[in-house]
Design an enzyme around this catalytic site. Structure first.
Site, PDB file in Angstrom:
ATOM      1  N   LYS A 241      -4.912 -10.447  -6.443  1.00 28.79           N
ATOM      2  CA  LYS A 241      -6.224 -10.634  -5.890  1.00 28.79           C
ATOM      3  C   LYS A 241      -7.296  -8.880  -6.611  1.00 28.79           C
ATOM      4  CE  LYS A 241      -5.648  -7.421  -2.196  1.00 28.79           C
ATOM      5  NZ  LYS A 241      -6.196  -7.519  -0.417  1.00 28.79           N
TER       6      LYS A 241
ATOM      7  N   LYS B   3       0.804  -1.244  -0.366  1.00 23.59           N
ATOM      8  CA  LYS B   3      -0.192  -0.205  -0.154  1.00 23.59           C
ATOM      9  C   LYS B   3       0.996   1.500  -0.261  1.00 23.59           C
ATOM     10  CE  LYS B   3      -4.049  -1.225   1.710  1.00 23.59           C
ATOM     11  NZ  LYS B   3      -5.236  -2.027   2.452  1.00 23.59           N
TER      12      LYS B   3
ATOM     13  N   LYS C 105      -9.675  -3.158  -4.141  1.00 19.82           N
ATOM     14  CA  LYS C 105     -10.601  -2.112  -4.632  1.00 19.82           C
ATOM     15  C   LYS C 105      -9.369  -1.585  -4.848  1.00 19.82           C
ATOM     16  CE  LYS C 105     -10.624  -0.450   0.587  1.00 19.82           C
ATOM     17  NZ  LYS C 105     -10.813  -1.580   1.039  1.00 19.82           N
TER      18      LYS C 105
HETATM   19  N1  AQP Z   1     -10.048 -10.631  -3.011  1.00 14.75           N
HETATM   20  C1  AQP Z   1     -10.120 -11.458  -2.201  1.00 14.75           C
HETATM   21  N2  AQP Z   1     -10.614 -12.228  -1.648  1.00 14.75           N
HETATM   22  C2  AQP Z   1     -10.613 -12.850  -0.398  1.00 14.75           C
HETATM   23  N3  AQP Z   1     -10.632 -12.139   0.100  1.00 14.75           N
HETATM   24  C3  AQP Z   1     -10.965 -10.749   0.405  1.00 14.75           C
HETATM   25  N4  AQP Z   1     -10.872  -9.827   1.838  1.00 14.75           N
HETATM   26  C4  AQP Z   1     -10.514  -8.124   0.438  1.00 14.75           C
HETATM   27  N5  AQP Z   1     -10.491  -8.510  -0.560  1.00 14.75           N
HETATM   28  C5  AQP Z   1     -10.505 -10.083  -1.258  1.00 14.75           C
HETATM   29  C6  AQP Z   1     -11.880 -10.052   2.356  1.00 14.75           C
HETATM   30  O1  AQP Z   1     -12.271  -8.734   2.764  1.00 14.75           O
HETATM   31  C7  AQP Z   1     -11.612  -8.601   4.547  1.00 14.75           C
HETATM   32  C8  AQP Z   1     -12.553  -7.640   4.724  1.00 14.75           C
HETATM   33  O2  AQP Z   1     -11.599  -6.500   3.466  1.00 14.75           O
HETATM   34  P1  AQP Z   1     -11.110  -4.911   3.818  1.00 14.75           P
HETATM   35  O3  AQP Z   1     -11.887  -3.749   3.740  1.00 14.75           O
HETATM   36  O4  AQP Z   1     -10.551  -4.826   5.600  1.00 14.75           O
HETATM   37  O5  AQP Z   1      -9.890  -4.633   3.438  1.00 14.75           O
HETATM   38  P2  AQP Z   1      -8.746  -5.092   2.444  1.00 14.75           P
HETATM   39  O6  AQP Z   1      -7.874  -5.666   2.362  1.00 14.75           O
HETATM   40  O7  AQP Z   1      -8.481  -3.140   2.873  1.00 14.75           O
HETATM   41  O8  AQP Z   1     -10.082  -4.656   1.050  1.00 14.75           O
HETATM   42  P3  AQP Z   1      -9.447  -4.529  -0.022  1.00 14.75           P
HETATM   43  O9  AQP Z   1     -10.344  -4.914  -1.532  1.00 14.75           O
HETATM   44  O10 AQP Z   1      -7.934  -5.829  -0.766  1.00 14.75           O
HETATM   45  O11 AQP Z   1      -8.536  -3.077  -0.665  1.00 14.75           O
HETATM   46  P4  AQP Z   1      -6.563  -2.945  -0.246  1.00 14.75           P
HETATM   47  O12 AQP Z   1      -7.259  -2.718  -1.913  1.00 14.75           O
HETATM   48  O13 AQP Z   1      -7.144  -1.399  -0.088  1.00 14.75           O
HETATM   49  O14 AQP Z   1      -6.017  -4.241  -0.320  1.00 14.75           O
HETATM   50  C9  AQP Z   1     -10.706  -9.313   5.216  1.00 14.75           C
HETATM   51  O15 AQP Z   1     -10.889 -10.541   5.207  1.00 14.75           O
HETATM   52  C10 AQP Z   1     -10.063  -9.369   3.699  1.00 14.75           C
HETATM   53  O16 AQP Z   1      -8.749 -10.347   4.366  1.00 14.75           O
END
Ligand code: AQP
Length: 332
Positions: free
Chosen positions: A195, A112, A198
């Site tokens: 993966k 990040k 967002k």
């Molecule tokens: N692609 C994925 N497959 C399985 N699980 C996923 N999670 C996120 N992406 C996948 C799981 O969703 C939960 C909540 O996520 P979050 O919003 O708290 O965190 P995050 O990881 O920041 O979501 P993103 O979309 O992956 O954001 P970015 O792009 O900012 O990294 C968590 O349990 C996560 O494992």
């Protein structure tokens, strides 16, 4: 009953399919068998810049989506992280137990901060995993239902809980990750080597649950597959089709082998057309239910207020034990 704790960020506006299949779906199931605590992690959200009005409305939106997905406030404790100040308080203690090098090894921070530009990344982004440690330990959680990308943070939680217990005496339960193999990682529909996320996915590769269902169906139909024709689960050689099979299987309950047989000789087009329909059938009522909760913010806020009260009772008890163990003088 064993206890589970997990959280989701309010930043995305809409949850995406990876959030749902990787985490939220398990939360719904676990509220039947576990003493379950789930939260919208707004403190985590501000590790990246947020517009205040949007953060507030996204927090309600996240809670509405969790209820629409099937969380039941009678069966679980649903709350907003900033309503329970103990999270930030325990995080400070945990910060002081964490090595700088240890925190620097967290791959999510590396990814990040690289995306943001290292100089622009906040110290909050750096200590994000340590706040997560506090989130989990405050509730003495036995298990933490998350996607694969969070495994390293759960490991850190275990290490810090053991360190605290070793130094100050038994205080925290050592939690285990609860990660289902089939949905541990849902991949981007346009680039199945990354993966679904967002921040890293392209719009066409990311299924937002609140998008117009027809747009979602279109994304499924234009998902990247490989040059072959046979429908077979093979994550290494056929990552695109394997991702679609995992999604299909989880949303319908049909086994992967059953799907392989059903689509034997039918080609990718047939699978995608049917999956687009499955997805439409899933997101259409989800959107409607989310909107119903948003239309009644008073009910939503009162669910969250009750959740915060229940969460605080547990969190305050753990924090006071931790304060005492560390040696803080009690306030008279
Ligand atoms: N692609 C994925 N497959 C399985 N699980 C996923 N999670 C996120 N992406 C996948 C799981 O969703 C939960 C909540 O996520 P979050 O919003 O708290 O965190 P995050 O990881 O920041 O979501 P993103 O979309 O992956 O954001 P970015 O792009 O900012 O990294 C968590 O349990 C996560 O494992």
């Amino acid at each position: 009953r064993p206890r589970v704790l997990s959280g989701i960020q309010p930043t995305a506006g809409s949850f995406h399919l990876g959030n749902y299949l990787g985490a939220v779906r398990q939360w719904v199931a676990l509220q039947e068998t576990h003493d379950a605590f789930y939260m919208v992690v707004d403190l985590h959200a501000i590790t990246l810049p947020q517009d205040p009005a949007e953060l507030r409305s996204n927090t309600r939106l996240a809670a509405a989506q969790l209820l629409a997905a099937g969380l039941d406030p009678e069966r679980c404790t649903l709350f907003v992280q900033s309503h329970v100040p103990e999270h930030a308080q325990l995080a400070w203690i945990m910060n002081c137990l964490t090595g700088f090098g240890e925190a620097s090894r967290m791959t999510q921070f590396k990814d990040k901060s690289a995306r943001q530009g290292a100089d622009r990344a906040s110290v909050g982004l750096f200590t994000y995993p340590i706040l997560q440690v506090a989130d989990i330990l405050l509730y003495q959680a036995n298990e933490v239902p998350v996607g694969e990308d969070q495994r390293q943070h759960i490991e850190l939680t275990r290490d810090l809980a053991e360190r605290f217990n070793g130094r100050f005496g038994q205080t925290f339960t050592i939690p285990a990750p609860y990660i289902l193999k089939e949905t541990a990682k849902i991949y981007d529909l346009q680039d199945p080597s990354i993966k679904m996320s967002k921040s890293a996915s392209t719009p066409k590769g990311l299924i937002n649950l609140l998008d117009e269902p027809r747009a979602t169906a279109k994304k499924v139909k234009s998902a990247v597959t490989d040059t072959g024709t046979d429908i077979r689960y093979d994550a290494e050689n056929k990552p695109g089709i394997s991702n679609l099979l995992s999604i299909y299987s989880t949303l319908t309950g049909a086994g992967i082998e059953e799907l392989e047989q059903r689509y034997d000789g039918k080609g990718y087009g047939a699978l995608k057309t049917d999956l687009a329909e499955v997805m439409t059938d899933f997101v259409t009522p989800f959107r409607e239910r989310t909107q119903q909760y948003l239309d009644d913010p008073e009910t939503l806020d009162s669910i969250l207020a009750k959740g915060a009260e229940k969460a605080r009772a547990v969190a305050a008890e753990t924090l006071s034990q931790a304060y005492e163990k560390v040696g803080f003088l009690p306030a008279k």
